[in-house]
Structure formats: structure tokens, C-alpha cells
Design a protein around this motif. Structure first.
Motif, PDB file in Angstrom:
ATOM      1  N   GLY A  97      -6.882  14.955  -1.474  1.00 36.32           N
ATOM      2  CA  GLY A  97      -6.771  14.673  -0.047  1.00 36.32           C
ATOM      3  C   GLY A  97      -6.744  15.958   0.762  1.00 36.32           C
TER       4      GLY A  97
ATOM      5  N   LEU B 233      -3.500   3.400   6.444  1.00 30.52           N
ATOM      6  CA  LEU B 233      -3.808   3.178   5.031  1.00 30.52           C
ATOM      7  C   LEU B 233      -4.927   2.161   4.870  1.00 30.52           C
ATOM      8  CD1 LEU B 233      -0.086   2.992   3.984  1.00 30.52           C
ATOM      9  CD2 LEU B 233      -1.656   4.760   3.220  1.00 30.52           C
ATOM     10  N   GLU B 234      -5.244   1.476   5.965  1.00 29.43           N
ATOM     11  CA  GLU B 234      -6.267   0.434   5.902  1.00 29.43           C
ATOM     12  C   GLU B 234      -6.977   0.419   7.251  1.00 29.43           C
ATOM     13  OE1 GLU B 234      -8.155  -3.523   5.805  1.00 29.43           O
ATOM     14  OE2 GLU B 234      -6.881  -2.682   7.357  1.00 29.43           O
TER      15      GLU B 234
ATOM     16  N   LEU C  83      -3.864  10.398   1.401  1.00 31.25           N
ATOM     17  CA  LEU C  83      -3.836  10.592   2.852  1.00 31.25           C
ATOM     18  C   LEU C  83      -2.744  11.566   3.288  1.00 31.25           C
ATOM     19  CD1 LEU C  83      -4.590   6.918   3.878  1.00 31.25           C
ATOM     20  CD2 LEU C  83      -6.070   8.885   4.266  1.00 31.25           C
TER      21      LEU C  83
ATOM     22  N   ASN D 258      -7.676   5.773   6.165  1.00 30.71           N
ATOM     23  CA  ASN D 258      -8.505   5.309   5.066  1.00 30.71           C
ATOM     24  C   ASN D 258      -9.617   4.444   5.652  1.00 30.71           C
ATOM     25  OD1 ASN D 258      -9.546   4.408   2.667  1.00 30.71           O
ATOM     26  ND2 ASN D 258      -7.746   3.169   2.093  1.00 30.71           N
TER      27      ASN D 258
ATOM     28  N   VAL E 257      -3.461   5.859  -2.837  1.00 32.09           N
ATOM     29  CA  VAL E 257      -4.115   5.981  -1.528  1.00 32.09           C
ATOM     30  C   VAL E 257      -3.194   6.677  -0.516  1.00 32.09           C
ATOM     31  CG1 VAL E 257      -4.837   4.616   0.483  1.00 32.09           C
ATOM     32  CG2 VAL E 257      -5.728   4.070  -1.778  1.00 32.09           C
TER      33      VAL E 257
ATOM     34  N   ASP F 220     -12.551   8.320   2.634  1.00 31.91           N
ATOM     35  CA  ASP F 220     -12.685   7.263   1.634  1.00 31.91           C
ATOM     36  C   ASP F 220     -11.537   7.409   0.629  1.00 31.91           C
ATOM     37  OD1 ASP F 220     -13.387   5.296  -0.075  1.00 31.91           O
ATOM     38  OD2 ASP F 220     -15.439   6.001  -0.436  1.00 31.91           O
ATOM     39  N   ALA F 221     -10.352   7.084   1.082  1.00 33.03           N
ATOM     40  CA  ALA F 221      -9.165   7.327   0.257  1.00 33.03           C
ATOM     41  C   ALA F 221      -9.133   6.429  -0.972  1.00 33.03           C
ATOM     42  CB  ALA F 221      -7.905   7.129   1.093  1.00 33.03           C
ATOM     43  N   ASP F 222      -9.733   5.244  -0.875  1.00 35.61           N
ATOM     44  CA  ASP F 222      -9.779   4.360  -2.051  1.00 35.61           C
ATOM     45  C   ASP F 222     -10.486   5.061  -3.205  1.00 35.61           C
ATOM     46  OD1 ASP F 222      -8.523   2.443  -0.623  1.00 35.61           O
ATOM     47  OD2 ASP F 222     -10.263   1.132  -0.363  1.00 35.61           O
TER      48      ASP F 222
ATOM     49  N   GLN G  12       0.808  -1.224   0.000  1.00 36.18           N
ATOM     50  CA  GLN G  12       0.000   0.000   0.000  1.00 36.18           C
ATOM     51  C   GLN G  12       0.841   1.275   0.000  1.00 36.18           C
ATOM     52  OE1 GLN G  12      -2.798  -0.459   3.373  1.00 36.18           O
ATOM     53  NE2 GLN G  12      -4.378  -0.319   1.793  1.00 36.18           N
TER      54      GLN G  12
END
Ligand code: SF4
Ligand code: SF4
Lengths: 200, 629
Positions: free
Chosen positions: A189, A74-75, A149, A95, A145, A131-133, A13
Motif C-alpha cells: 500500500g 474500504l469499499e 489502505l 478501495n 484490505v 485496487d486494494a482487493d 472489512q
């Protein structure tokens, strides 16, 4: 001055890139920097936690528990996994997107999305779940992504480096043909980041 | 001065370039690989030789050969790699070198990606060689240069031992000018290079003498420094990366004990330790892994008849296993300070070391973060994210084929070191053993000799095959072992970051005009049953597995297909929701991370690499190929 950032994500990622550019932006501003990663043995799919420290009189790179000023996720689930690193009153930039591991499909574990979100929101008032995706896809690739961020982060007040320096370091670190896309991701972002900031 | 953001291993490489290194050799291993990776990158520009050697023993011997001529040379490896290179190292300590020889051995307390937590400082003491223990990339770079100078002064190899936290920490590092190696090195013939027992005896005397001289030399080394606080009767000694944790912990706790930072843990510098003795009544030694500094300090205290209370690993205060960090060190220091209260001092010290259980309790106490949670949070259950083979990893197909064939035969599947160790994870559940590089083949031989009715299948990667698999295979043929060897040839050394090996068309620095053919080696070693198969072709793979396992004698199957991390997919696969019955066979049998459950059906996600293996597993023919062009 000391700024501690912990970056949590899944292999592939781009958490290493994120930690490197943050450190480089810090260096450009004349600070000492330290970064390190804890990576499992897999090439992809494993949890990755990076630590970034920017300031003066620094020693090791590992951020102690409850010491991170910013938890940068990131997740979604990985952000929660690193929650013990966050300082009381610290900022979460994360994210809301998920990378569902094979263990869930195989029925070996569960991905409790809502409870995870709630746990993040319960921990600190300063949560920026993005909702970075989707923003990354709008910018042109799911690979951005991390840069989306970083854009959100750049809207925070009181950072020890200039936003333009951060953007420049990012653009220098990505392949030439991906420069425009990453700039776009960063700006998207940042716009979101500003709205969070206004609300505060 | 220019500063760059460098990882510890990169800083070590730059230190070598600044020292004018002429030859650098390594076998990759986490966390050491980036040293020679960086050097390979710089070699063409600065005009030195950098190579990936086939194993660590070879790497050290190559480097020492160069050092015999007067050139500066470096070898790099991970801690378990030093076990492989132990043979040349022990003898080199006696024979010595001419040009500086620096051996970089990266330790992995934790461990994060190793079989053991062995302490190379202890190995250095065993080999009677000096060792540097860097606390940061900047210091690592300076130490490499100092190590070359020391090596030439004492004619001994010098070890630099970073741990994961230094090797993989990045920092702003000050750059200096690089020195190009000169070209007039020459090996001078002399009987001193030939190790005869009579010479060994003489050399051993000199080596023992050097221990004292080195300790004296290190007393004035800038890498050891003592900050005395005359107001305090307590002191803390910290080696390598632990120094960072101690400094940060003291800052957090606002305490000011005397602090001795040790950068050369063996031989322990005498002067600063004696100075510390003169000022302190109680000393805490903080170091990871083995009590290397602590034991030498205790010896010194005993010799000097110093009335010092020493705390560390021997009394169970500092854990011997795992990594330290600031949180753990805060807890350790707090406990150490608490101990000085009179009521605690009255407690007999042996109460703390009496039993293993006692030690374990203290260890646990030390590792528990002081539970001063200012904010509490409860975590919901989090999804398990164990490392898995990549989506489309060719190993998955090989394992699946052998599992299907071997299932009914109660076969044993021995394993080795590489990404394929992940084959143990469900749902594949393959690989019943994993010990060390090359042991998959040889242990299968041993088993086959006492379990004659059973099938033993050894899996070994291509890079591991070149590292130490070939002698095992020769041994199997020579000793008529009835085993199957599966060479998982994915055309790279994947786990450590895709370094090349002799079977590929490239070296560390350029093209390799003569890649070595694995099949050719296997045949030349006398193996009569050899099949080379593409593991993505499940039918052919199963067929080869069946035949190999039915064969009496040593059979070899080469599963040849590039690692997916190296190729760009041209197709991907999708599940046709109309045909899929939701049996989940593909998912449950392969466990490919690109497959997920969507309510009742299986879906394939973006990370599909298009291997097509699931399509061959699906009994309904519901998985279809789509082009990505
Ligand atoms: S084709 Fe099937 S097995 Fe191969 S990567 Fe894609 S989903 Fe996984
Ligand atoms: S990096 Fe290559 S060898 Fe390792 S798991 Fe991924 S595909 Fe398999």
C-alpha cells in the motif's frame, strides 16, 4: 492540531481495526484521540462508518459534516455514501473494490460503479483510488484490505504520527501468524501511496 | 500515568475494578454489552464475580443481594432492559443498600439498535434516584467511582447513564490502580430489609428528603461546572455528551456564552444553576431525548422568580427525537442567537409551540444542516445496504421452511428480539411482529384466542427463550393455546456479540458443567409436541413445520444449529454453470448475501459458509459442494 478521519466500509472489512490503530498511533505520538463507530444492527454485510480524531483539545468523537481531512474508504459505494463528511480539498483514500449487497442481486437496487467513481473524482483533486482487493490478495489474504489502505495513507505528508509507529501498532494488533502478511500488505500500500504523492 | 485507548464501556468496567467491585451482573444489550464483557475478562485476575444473568431483573437483583452484604456491586443493561428491571429498582430506592450499588444503563438516542429512545435520566427521576451522565469514557470511569461512594453515603442505588456516543466512543484514558474486593462481607439480619407497607411509608419520607440533599451535594460535584462569561447575557446548559457538541459548535462559531456543563442531570444541582441565572437573560438547554435538565431548570426559575428566557425542547428549538451532533447543535445555537434580535423577540413565544406541526417544523429546521456547502457534490444512486442475515445463517433456513409450509395456510409469524428480526427483510418477508423481549410467544397466544381458525407461529431465539420466553411458553400450555413456538437455537446470543447463556457449556468467566437442555425444559413444562431439527436439513425442517402446524395445541420446534459467525466453514458451494438454467430461484427465495448474479447465471462468492441450503432449493441440482481442505 486536529486531524479528522472518516472510515467507511462494510461490516467485516476491518474498519474498526483501522480506526483503533490510527488512534493508537496518534496516542503514541502524544496526542489526544477519539474514535467511534456507527454500526447497524447486523453482524456482517451492513454499512459501517468509523470516526477518528487526533489532536489537542478534543471533545466528541463524531466528525461533523465537511470536516474530515481524510475519507478512508474500504469499499467503493460506502466511500461515496460518506462523501458529505469530506472537507473541501480533503483527501480520499479508497478501495476501488466492491462488495455487492444482496439487494442488487435481488434487483431491489443498483450498483452504478462508474458514476460512483466519477462522483469521488469530481469532489476533490486529491483522490487515491487503489485496487486494494488485488494488493491484499497479493499480500496473502483479502482480509488485509484495511492494512493495504493504511499503507497508502502512511505515504501522506504531514501526518501527526510516525509511519513506523503506525506499522508497529498494526502488527501488534493482528494475530501472530498474520504479522508477515500484514507487513507485506502495508508495504504494498505504501508503495502505491508514494506514487500518488509524487504525482501531486 | 499510563494511558490506554478504551471504549466508554471498557472505561466503565475499569472504573468498577478501580473501585473494588465484588459482583457484576448483566444481560447483554447494545450499547451496554461491553461493560460486563470487559469485567468478565478481568474477573479471574482481580478476584471478583462477573456473570451473564438470564435477564435484567435477575442481574439487578443479583447485584443488589451482594450490595446488601456491604460489597460493591454493579449491574449493566440497555435502556429497554431497565423496563424489565424496573420492579426491583423501584423498591430498592425505598429499601436502600449497604455496599455501593451502581446501575449502568446505556441509552440509545437515534435509536441505533433499540425499540425506543426512552431517557433513563427520566426513569431515574421517576425512581427518585441520582443519575450521572458521562460525556466521555474518561469521565465515565471517574463517575463510576464517584457513584459507588455516593451510593454508600446515601444508601441508594446510583445510576450511570452513558449514551451510545459515550458507551461506544474510544478515548485515551488515564489508568489508576485497581482495588481488590475484600472478603469479609456479611449480611446482617435486620427488619429494615423487609419491605412492608408501613416501612415503605417511612422510607418514602426519607427518599423524598434525600432529593434535596442530593441536589445540594451535586452543587459541589466536579462533574458539573460553570464557566461564566460576564460579558455575555446568554448561557448554554448541556448535559452529558451534548456538552461536546456545544463546545465544538461554540468553537466553530467563535462565540463565548456562559456554559454550564451538567454531569448529574437528576437531581439538578441548584447552586451552579442559580449562579447562571444571576448572569444570564437567556438560556439555551441542549440535551438529547427528554427535557430532563430543562424542566428542572424551568421549575427552578419559576421558584426563584428569575426573569429568564429558557429555550430548548419546550419551545421546539432542540429536537426531542434522534441523536444530536455538532452540525445540528450549530444550527440550534445559530437560531437561538438570531432569536434575540428585537424583531424576533416581538414575536409571541407561543407561536413556536402552538401545534405539533409547529414543533415539527422547528425540529426539522434544527436538524437540517446549515446549507453552507462550500463544495458541492452530486451522488449517483447508491446500492441499498440494509443489514441482512449472514450468508448461511441457520435462521434463513428455518424461515424458508416455515414460509414454504405456512404460505398456503395464511399463518401469522410473530417475532422477537435478535438477529432473526432480520427475517422481515425481503425476500424472506417473514415475521409479522416484533415488540419486545419474549412478546413473540405471548402475542401469538393472544391472537390465537380470537383468530381460532388461523395458525400462529412464534419465533424466539435461544437466549431470548431463557430471558423471558419460558413464562410465555408455560402460559401457552396452561391456557391451552393452539400455537407453534419455534426456538431458533443457534447456541449463542448472536446480535449483541455472542455472549453465552444457560444452555451452553460456558459462563461469562469459565466452563459451565451443567448446560440446561432446552428440550428438557420444554417437555417439563408440559409441551407434548416437541421436535428438534437441524434447519440445514430443509426436508426435515419442512416436515417438522408441517406436523407442528397441524398439531392441535402448543407445539414446539427447536431449530438447532450453531450461528455461522462461530464456526469455520469446511466446505463451500459452487453453481455448475452447465446445469444452472438461470431461474434464480435460489437467489430469489433465500436472499443469501453470498449469492450474486453474473449476467444470466447465479454465482456463489467467497463469503459462502457452506450451509448447503441453496443446493436443496435448486430444482436443477446445479449447486455442488466442494471441500475447502
Ligand atoms: S451454501 Fe448457498 S445458502 Fe449457504 S451460504 Fe453458501 S451460497 Fe449461501
Ligand atoms: S450472527 Fe449468527 S445469528 Fe446473526 S445473522 Fe449471522 S449467522 Fe445469523
Amino acid at each position: 492540531m486536529k486531524l479528522d478521519i472518516v472510515i467507511a466500509g462494510v461490516g467485516g472489512q476491518g474498519s474498526v481495526l483501522a480506526s483503533r490503530v490510527l488512534a493508537q498511533a496518534g496516542m503514541a505520538a502524544g496526542w489526544e484521540v477519539r474514535t467511534t463507530e456507527t454500526i447497524g444492527m447486523a453482524q456482517r454485510e451492513g454499512s459501517v462508518v468509523s470516526h477518528v480524531r487526533i489532536g489537542s483539545q478534543l471533545y466528541g468523537a463524531l466528525v461533523p459534516d465537511q470536516q474530515a481531512d481524510i475519507l478512508f474508504g474500504l469499499e467503493l459505494a460506502e466511500t461515496a455514501r460518506a462523501l458529505m463528511k469530506l472537507k473541501p480539498g480533503g483527501v480520499i483514500i479508497a478501495n476501488q473494490g466492491k462488495v455487492v449487497p444482496a439487494s442488487v442481486s435481488l434487483g431491489l437496487s443498483v450498483y452504478a460503479e462508474e458514476p460512483i467513481r466519477e462522483s469521488l473524482c469530481r469532489t476533490t483533486k486529491r483522490v487515491m483510488l487503489v485496487d486494494a482487493d488485488a494488493l491484499a490478495m497479493e499480500a496473502g489474504s483479502s482480509k488485509t484490505v484495511n492494512v493495504v489502505l493504511l499503507g497508502v495513507l502512511s505515504a501522506l505528508a504531514g501526518l501527526p504520527f510516525r509511519r513506523d509507529d503506525l506499522l508497529q501498532v498494526i502488527l501488534e494488533s493482528v494475530p501472530k501468524k498474520a504479522v508477515a502478511m500484514n507487513q507485506e500488505a502495508f508495504e504494498r500500500g505504501r508503495k502505491i501511496g508514494v506514487t500518488f504523492h509524487d504525482r501531486k | 500515568m499510563e494511558k490506554r485507548l478504551l471504549m466508554g464501556n471498557e472505561a466503565i468496567a475499569w472504573g468498577a475494578v478501580e473501585a473494588g467491585v465484588a459482583v457484576a451482573a448483566a444481560y447483554p444489550g447494545t450499547p451496554s454489552s461491553e461493560v460486563v464483557e470487559t469485567l468478565a475478562h478481568l474477573a479471574p485476575e482481580y478476584g471478583f464475580h462477573a456473570e451473564w444473568s438470564v435477564n435484567e431483573k435477575v442481574a439487578l437483583e443479583v447485584a443488589s443481594g451482594a450490595a446488601y452484604t456491604g460489597a460493591r456491586a454493579l449491574a449493566a443493561m440497555k435502556q429497554v432492559g431497565l423496563n424489565v428491571a424496573a420492579d426491583p429498582l423501584m423498591s430498592l430506592a425505598y429499601i436502600g443498600i449497604k455496599g455501593g450499588l451502581v446501575l449502568v444503563v446505556a441509552d440509545d438516542p437515534g435509536p441505533h439498535s433499540s425499540q425506543t429512545e426512552q431517557d433513563t435520566r427520566k426513569f431515574a427521576a421517576f425512581a427518585k434516584l441520582p443519575v450521572f451522565d458521562p460525556s466521555s469514557p474518561q469521565e465515565a470511569k471517574e463517575m463510576v467511582k464517584a457513584a459507588f461512594v455516593l451510593s454508600e453515603e446515601f444508601h441508594l442505588p446510583v445510576i450511570l447513564r452513558p449514551t451510545t456516543r459515550t458507551a461506544h466512543m474510544a478515548q485515551d484514558v488515564a489508568m489508576e490502580t485497581a482495588n481488590l474486593p475484600t472478603r469479609d462481607y456479611r449480611f446482617e439480619k435486620d427488619p429494615k430489609w423487609v419491605i412492608f407497607p408501613s416501612l415503605s411509608y417511612k422510607k418514602h419520607i426519607l427518599l423524598n428528603q434525600a432529593q434535596k440533599d442530593l441536589a445540594e451535594k451535586f452543587s459541589h460535584s466536579p462533574f458539573n461546572h460553570l464557566v461564566l462569561n460576564p460579558e455575555s447575557s446568554e448561557g448554554i446548559v448541556a448535559s452529558g455528551v451534548s456538552y461536546n457538541y456545544v463546545m465544538e459548535a461554540c468553537e466553530t462559531l467563535s462565540i463565548h456564552p456562559s456554559i454550564l456543563k451538567i454531569g448529574t442531570p437528576y437531581p439538578l444541582p441548584s447552586q451552579p444553576v442559580l449562579d447562571l441565572f444571576a448572569h444570564c437573560a437567556r438560556i439555551l438547554v441542549v440535551e438529547e431525548q427528554e427535557p430532563v435538565v430543562e424542566d428542572q431548570l424551568i421549575q427552578m426559575a419559576w421558584k426563584e422568580e428569575a426573569k429568564i428566557e429558557v429555550s430548548g425542547k419546550q419551545d421546539g428549538r432542540v429536537p426531542r427525537e434522534g441523536e444530536l451532533n455538532v452540525d445540528k447543535v450549530i444550527a440550534i445555537i445559530k437560531a437561538f442567537l438570531r432569536q434575540r434580535e428585537p424583531k424576533d423577540l416581538a414575536q409571541p413565544p407561543h407561536a413556536r409551540v402552538q401545534s405539533i406541526l409547529g414543533t415539527m417544523e422547528t425540529t426539522e429546521a434544527a436538524s437540517a444542516v446549515e446549507a453552507a456547502h462550500e463544495h458541492s457534490f452530486e451522488l449517483p444512486p447508491l446500492p441499498l445496504r440494509t443489514p441482512v442475515l449472514c450468508a448461511g445463517c441457520p435462521h434463513r433456513a428455518s424461515f424458508y421452511a416455515f414460509k414454504e409450509v405456512g404460505r398456503r395456510q395464511d399463518a401469522v409469524f410473530t417475532g422477537d428480539i435478535g438477529c432473526y428480526t432480520l427475517g422481515t427483510i425481503p425476500p424472506l418477508d417473514m415475521l409479522d411482529t416484533c415488540l419486545c423481549m419474549g412478546a413473540g410467544v405471548t402475542q401469538a397466544i393472544g391472537m390465537s384466542k380470537v383468530e381460532p381458525g388461523r395458525k400462529h407461529v412464534a419465533f424466539i431465539g435461544d437466549s431470548t427463550f431463557f430471558h423471558s420466553g419460558i413464562p410465555g411458553m408455560i402460559n401457552a400450555v396452561y391456557n391451552q393455546a393452539d400455537i407453534t413456538i419455534v426456538i431458533l437455537d443457534n447456541r449463542t446470543t448472536a446480535m449483541t456479540g455472542h455472549q453465552p447463556h444457560p444452555g451452553l457449556e460456558r459462563t461469562a468467566t469459565g466452563p459451565n458443567p451443567k448446560p440446561i437442555d432446552i428440550q428438557g425444559i420444554v417437555k417439563a413444562c408440559g409441551v407434548e409436541f416437541v421436535r428438534e431439527v437441524d434447519p440445514y436439513d430443509l426436508k426435515a425442517m419442512k416436515e417438522a413445520a408441517r406436523e407442528a402446524m397441524a398439531y392441535k395445541g402448543t407445539a414446539v420446534v427447536i431449530a438447532k444449529r450453531e450461528c455461522v459467525a462461530l464456526v469455520k466453514p469446511e466446505v463451500k458451494y459452487v453453481v455448475d454453470p452447465k446445469t444452472c438454467t438461470g431461474c434464480e430461484l435460489c437467489l430469489k427465495k433465500l436472499g443469501c448475501p453470498a449469492m450474486a448474479k453474473d449476467k444470466t447465471l447465479v454465482v456463489i462468492q467467497d463469503n459462502c459458509s457452506g450451509c448447503g441450503v441453496c443446493a436443496q432449493v435448486c430444482p436443477q441440482n446445479a449447486v455442488r459442494e466442494v471441500s475447502l481442505r
